[in-house]
Design an enzyme around this catalytic site. Structure first.
Site, mmCIF file in Angstrom:
data_model
loop_
_atom_site.group_PDB
_atom_site.id
_atom_site.type_symbol
_atom_site.label_atom_id
_atom_site.label_comp_id
_atom_site.label_asym_id
_atom_site.label_seq_id
_atom_site.Cartn_x
_atom_site.Cartn_y
_atom_site.Cartn_z
ATOM 1 N N GLU A 31 12.573 -5.442 2.364
ATOM 2 C CA GLU A 31 11.549 -4.404 2.475
ATOM 3 C C GLU A 31 12.220 -3.020 2.502
ATOM 4 O O GLU A 31 13.165 -2.798 3.260
ATOM 5 C CB GLU A 31 10.734 -4.639 3.766
ATOM 6 C CG GLU A 31 9.922 -3.466 4.268
ATOM 7 C CD GLU A 31 8.880 -2.943 3.274
ATOM 8 O OE1 GLU A 31 8.204 -3.742 2.622
ATOM 9 O OE2 GLU A 31 8.775 -1.695 3.149
ATOM 10 N N ARG A 84 -4.738 -3.216 9.929
ATOM 11 C CA ARG A 84 -3.604 -3.664 9.099
ATOM 12 C C ARG A 84 -2.377 -3.994 9.943
ATOM 13 O O ARG A 84 -1.638 -4.925 9.633
ATOM 14 C CB ARG A 84 -3.224 -2.577 8.090
ATOM 15 C CG ARG A 84 -4.028 -2.637 6.833
ATOM 16 C CD ARG A 84 -3.650 -1.506 5.907
ATOM 17 N NE ARG A 84 -4.641 -1.388 4.870
ATOM 18 C CZ ARG A 84 -4.507 -1.844 3.630
ATOM 19 N NH1 ARG A 84 -3.388 -2.421 3.259
ATOM 20 N NH2 ARG A 84 -5.478 -1.703 2.759
ATOM 21 N N TYR A 115 -22.443 4.310 3.750
ATOM 22 C CA TYR A 115 -23.383 5.415 3.564
ATOM 23 C C TYR A 115 -23.142 5.969 2.166
ATOM 24 O O TYR A 115 -22.022 6.385 1.858
ATOM 25 C CB TYR A 115 -23.142 6.505 4.617
ATOM 26 C CG TYR A 115 -23.186 5.972 6.045
ATOM 27 C CD1 TYR A 115 -24.328 6.102 6.832
ATOM 28 C CD2 TYR A 115 -22.078 5.301 6.594
ATOM 29 C CE1 TYR A 115 -24.368 5.587 8.131
ATOM 30 C CE2 TYR A 115 -22.116 4.783 7.883
ATOM 31 C CZ TYR A 115 -23.259 4.934 8.644
ATOM 32 O OH TYR A 115 -23.296 4.427 9.924
ATOM 33 N N ASP A 170 -0.346 -6.221 -5.620
ATOM 34 C CA ASP A 170 -0.514 -4.936 -6.320
ATOM 35 C C ASP A 170 0.553 -4.709 -7.381
ATOM 36 O O ASP A 170 0.336 -3.950 -8.327
ATOM 37 C CB ASP A 170 -0.465 -3.779 -5.314
ATOM 38 C CG ASP A 170 -1.818 -3.511 -4.673
ATOM 39 O OD1 ASP A 170 -2.747 -4.319 -4.882
ATOM 40 O OD2 ASP A 170 -1.950 -2.490 -3.955
HETATM 41 C C1 FAD Z 1 -8.192 2.919 0.565
HETATM 42 C C2 FAD Z 1 -7.869 1.474 0.369
HETATM 43 C C3 FAD Z 1 -8.696 0.501 0.917
HETATM 44 C C4 FAD Z 1 -8.426 -0.855 0.673
HETATM 45 N N1 FAD Z 1 -9.242 -1.796 1.226
HETATM 46 C C5 FAD Z 1 -8.998 -3.102 1.003
HETATM 47 C C6 FAD Z 1 -9.827 -4.125 1.580
HETATM 48 O O1 FAD Z 1 -10.770 -3.848 2.321
HETATM 49 N N2 FAD Z 1 -9.541 -5.427 1.297
HETATM 50 C C7 FAD Z 1 -8.489 -5.794 0.494
HETATM 51 O O2 FAD Z 1 -8.277 -6.993 0.274
HETATM 52 N N3 FAD Z 1 -7.689 -4.856 -0.052
HETATM 53 C C8 FAD Z 1 -7.914 -3.536 0.180
HETATM 54 N N4 FAD Z 1 -7.110 -2.582 -0.357
HETATM 55 C C9 FAD Z 1 -6.011 -3.001 -1.251
HETATM 56 C C10 FAD Z 1 -4.817 -3.478 -0.456
HETATM 57 O O3 FAD Z 1 -4.393 -2.491 0.445
HETATM 58 C C11 FAD Z 1 -3.666 -3.793 -1.412
HETATM 59 O O4 FAD Z 1 -4.141 -4.546 -2.498
HETATM 60 C C12 FAD Z 1 -2.602 -4.595 -0.675
HETATM 61 O O5 FAD Z 1 -2.026 -3.822 0.354
HETATM 62 C C13 FAD Z 1 -1.543 -5.053 -1.663
HETATM 63 O O6 FAD Z 1 -0.537 -5.744 -0.967
HETATM 64 P P1 FAD Z 1 0.913 -5.882 -1.584
HETATM 65 O O7 FAD Z 1 1.682 -6.653 -0.584
HETATM 66 O O8 FAD Z 1 0.795 -6.383 -2.975
HETATM 67 O O9 FAD Z 1 1.429 -4.390 -1.710
HETATM 68 P P2 FAD Z 1 1.741 -3.337 -0.565
HETATM 69 O O10 FAD Z 1 0.813 -3.503 0.591
HETATM 70 O O11 FAD Z 1 1.764 -2.007 -1.241
HETATM 71 O O12 FAD Z 1 3.200 -3.703 -0.061
HETATM 72 C C14 FAD Z 1 4.317 -3.469 -0.859
HETATM 73 C C15 FAD Z 1 5.540 -3.400 0.037
HETATM 74 O O13 FAD Z 1 6.683 -3.287 -0.792
HETATM 75 C C16 FAD Z 1 7.545 -2.298 -0.268
HETATM 76 N N5 FAD Z 1 8.349 -1.757 -1.393
HETATM 77 C C17 FAD Z 1 7.949 -0.879 -2.346
HETATM 78 N N6 FAD Z 1 8.949 -0.632 -3.204
HETATM 79 C C18 FAD Z 1 10.005 -1.389 -2.791
HETATM 80 C C19 FAD Z 1 11.327 -1.570 -3.283
HETATM 81 N N7 FAD Z 1 11.781 -0.929 -4.387
HETATM 82 N N8 FAD Z 1 12.172 -2.397 -2.618
HETATM 83 C C20 FAD Z 1 11.745 -3.075 -1.501
HETATM 84 N N9 FAD Z 1 10.497 -2.935 -1.004
HETATM 85 C C21 FAD Z 1 9.635 -2.104 -1.639
HETATM 86 C C22 FAD Z 1 6.628 -1.282 0.363
HETATM 87 O O14 FAD Z 1 7.302 -0.513 1.331
HETATM 88 C C23 FAD Z 1 5.539 -2.184 0.954
HETATM 89 O O15 FAD Z 1 5.839 -2.592 2.263
HETATM 90 C C24 FAD Z 1 -7.342 -1.219 -0.116
HETATM 91 C C25 FAD Z 1 -6.488 -0.238 -0.645
HETATM 92 C C26 FAD Z 1 -6.753 1.094 -0.394
HETATM 93 C C27 FAD Z 1 -5.827 2.127 -1.000
#
Ligand code: FAD
Length: 385
Positions: free
Chosen positions: A30, A99, A193, A280
């Site tokens: 991470e 979260r 809302y 993501d």
């Molecule tokens: C406003 C908002 C509201 C949302 N609401 C919801 C909801 O209600 N329900 C839902 O299911 N989803 C929701 N989402 C979407 C959700 O937050 C994301 O889809 C989710 O966090 C994706 O998880 P992830 O683990 O793929 O990526 P991330 O949560 O982005 O985690 C990626 C991790 O990789 C690390 N990283 C990045 N680059 C590197 C690197 N080069 N080397 C090592 N580590 C690295 C980062 O530090 C981070 O810890 C919302 C998003 C937003 C912006």
């Protein structure tokens, strides 16, 4: 079999849990130098809570959603959905959760999985016997497979598919969590809302806390660079329902996070030999369906299933990608459609939208709400050792 997971967000940590449950060795890397309080919440849709339940992840820190209410800016109810009763059909609730609590519970479920903080991936090299992750501090790690769970700005994706700009959708999101109680938001409730190109969400996340978010249409450049602070947000929502203005008022300025609405065009190829993408990094989507994090949880489970049941790691990764492509493409597209409807600004169209919500048959709303949350866990196939 050893898997290297890049990123300890929802997707990366769930992957670690799912792999460990299948007896696969895993190391997580991470970029962040320490665990921090994210200060926001999210809704885990029924598909995600089903997976997390199967993995034995405890979600009791969150609040199961019972009622979802769509309201006017003044707080008048347009429609209320008994979402707890609706999701009962799926056998797993929607859970709204802080979260930080979710990350803590995933870390606990990952047990003694090695997680190295402060390890920012700069790239990877494919080797004859797997893949080597290279970090900015000069260190490296070797595994049979590498899973890029490094979020919307994924470095792994940039190497797999080439660097490309995100798609900006012309609105900004503000988010915060705060201790708050109000009779207009009982436990297990979420209120949305709907204004004209402006929306607000107020959601119970358990423990006497709420998660709130606001959105506002803006030119993309302004949405990307917005730094107005709490007073500017309060101005946007001035005159809205009292619980909306009060919760903003009670939130410290520093607790408010701002993100522009972004996703990416759907990527059809996620893999490069022993490397794949997840969450993501693979399929970032707009927030409207609450499926970004939820679909990353599904990804994790399906990936672990394929790695555990296919003796060839490369074919397992391709099997995972094939299994996920159609569903995640649909979720990215549906999130965009819903986002367009929700952020409508034209007054006549807004009136029409609100009128439709008021009178739409419950059977239609039920079907629309359930559709993205329908997900069958892959059938276990254990390989003979
Ligand atoms: C406003 C908002 C509201 C949302 N609401 C919801 C909801 O209600 N329900 C839902 O299911 N989803 C929701 N989402 C979407 C959700 O937050 C994301 O889809 C989710 O966090 C994706 O998880 P992830 O683990 O793929 O990526 P991330 O949560 O982005 O985690 C990626 C991790 O990789 C690390 N990283 C990045 N680059 C590197 C690197 N080069 N080397 C090592 N580590 C690295 C980062 O530090 C981070 O810890 C919302 C998003 C937003 C912006």
């Amino acid at each position: 079999m050893k898997a290297i997971v890049i990123g300890a967000g929802i997707g990366g940590l769930t992957t670690a849990v799912a792999l460990r449950r299948r007896g696969i060795e895993v190391e997580v890397y991470e970029a962040g130098p320490q665990w921090r309080d994210s200060g926001t919440g999210l809704g885990l849709a029924s598909n995600a809570t089903k997976v997390l339940d199967a993995l034995g992840v405890d979600l009791s820190a969150g609040s199961p959603l019972e009622y979802f209410s769509i309201r006017t800016t003044a707080g008048k109810q347009l429609r209320e959905l008994p979402i707890g009763a609706i999701t009962a059909e799926l056998g797993s609730p929607i859970v709204n959760i802080h979260r930080t609590d979710l990350i803590a519970t995933l870390r606990a479920a990952a047990g003694d999985t090695p997680i190295r903080l402060g390890a920012r991936l700069s790239g990877y090299t494919r080797t004859g016997d797997g893949v080597t992750a290279l970090f900015e501090d000069g260190t490296s790690a070797h595994g049979d497979v590498l899973i890029g769970a490094d979020g919307i700005g994924s470095q792994v994706r940039a190497q797999v598919a080439g660097a490309a700009p995100v798609t900006e959708h012309g609105y900004v999101c503000w988010l915060a969590t705060v201790p708050f109680s109000d009779p207009r938001l009982p436990a297990g409730h979420a209120n949305h809302y709907w204004g004209r190109g402006v929306r607000f969400g107020l959601i119970d996340i358990g423990g006497g806390r709420v998660y709130w978010w606001g959105t506002k249409n803006l030119p993309v450049e302004q949405a990307r660079t917005w730094n107005g602070g709490k007073d500017a947000i309060a101005t946007v929502f001035a005159g809205w329902a009292p619980e909306v203005t009060e919760v903003i008022d009670r939130t410290p300025d520093a607790a408010i996070h701002t993100v522009p609405a972004q996703d990416r065009p759907f990527l059809e190829v996620w893999g490069d030999g022993p490397v794949t993408l997840l969450g993501d990094a693979a399929h970032p989507m707009l927030t409207s369906l609450s499926q970004g994090g939820s679909s990353s949880v599904e990804d994790a489970y399906v990936l672990a299933h394929h790695l555990a049941s296919d003796p060839d790691p490369l074919s397992a990764l391709r099997g995972y990608e094939n299994a996920r492509r159609d569903r995640t493409r649909m979720l990215v597209a549906q999130s965009r459609k819903l986002s367009t409807l929700e952020q409508i600004q034209n007054p006549a169209v807004v009136r029409l939208r609100d009128a439709v919500i008021r009178v739409a048959p419950m059977s239609v709303l039920r079907k629309q709400n359930l559709a993205p949350m329908r997900f069958d866990l892959p059938v276990e196939q254990f390989v003979e050792s």
